[in-house]
Design a protein around this motif. Sequence first.
Motif: not given
Length: 369
Positions: A171-174, A203-207, A211-214, A262-269
């Motif tokens: 596993y890794t993040g975006d 989860n939309q953000y690398a810290i 995602r759309e910026v990187q 596999i990309e899992t589109l999710c979010y960290r609260y």
Amino acid sequence: MASKKAQFDAEKTLEKIESQFEMVQVLNEKGEVVNKDLMPDLSDEQLEELMRRMVYTRILDQRSISLNRQGRLGFYAPTAGQEASQIASHFALEKDDYILPGYRDVPQIIWHGLPLYKAFLFSRGHFIGNQFPDGVHATSPQIIIGAQYVQTAGVALGMKKRNKKTVAVTYTGDGGTSQGDFYEGINFAGAYGAPAIFIVQNNQYAISTPREVQTAAKTLAQKAVSVGIPGVLVDGMDPLAVYAVVNEARERAVNGGGPTLIETLCYRYGPHTMAGDDPTRYRTSDTDNEWEKKDPLVRFRNFLVEKGIWNEEKENKVIEQAKEEIKEAIKKADETPKQKVTDLISNMFEELPNNLQEQYEIYKEKESK
């Protein structure tokens, strides 16, 4: 001078590729089945167990955050919002499969067999937290972003050479997809047809970086195309969709079909980690509220209640069990002998070099007083 007409349309080719990556979904936000053809073949007992693990993991996250704030844990990366991505993906694995987690993926290795008190010791940086029991096929959570992808490719190739019917899963993040190790790992596994499953929890953000910026890529799953392996975009808040996709990837891998991304589109609260990150500085309340409507526990709960196999009594029982087991685990972690400097030195080498031998003797004398 008139410009020369292009003989090909590169942008059109890209658009055609991107259009192929539609998000796989079984349950919508209300917990309603929207794709019966993809419904996984799980019994009522299995569905109930998956929900139990997700509820337990949410409580574990809440208690871990509290323990961190009390100073009783060290490094901790919150997991709320990612239970479907983490727990449902693990639910599709077998005991002999090998997990190479990132630092947010402690829940998966707990369900894979790591004792809870050792997970707490890992958070504290205690060496015993990295001593896994026999039969727990996993590595310690990787701190270096994306490094586990290269390691997974190697583990998977080893499985192939030994003719094992198992897979290596990571596993890794975006943010991890922007690392060189990410590409090296998926390319190596693809070139050798290694039985690996590479999961990107978007989860939309690398810290704090969106995602759309990187990356200019519209999906992260499409990066699989560059190395010639299958790529899938799945609703990471939908446990049934995640399970179905990972289960299929595993079947393909153990039958010689090679790796899958596999990309899992999710979010960290919560925040990226409990080490000072403040998500309110880079996320709006509107964004948070929109993703709260997609909560994987609420979605799955609605589905199970409608089927008549889940209720408030069962959920409360899981919550109380989780709280009691967490209480016992943190107590056991507290009772574990404190880590000493001599422990750190002696664990580094089988035979200590002269300079460390001298330091070892110095600290051994200090610790004996």
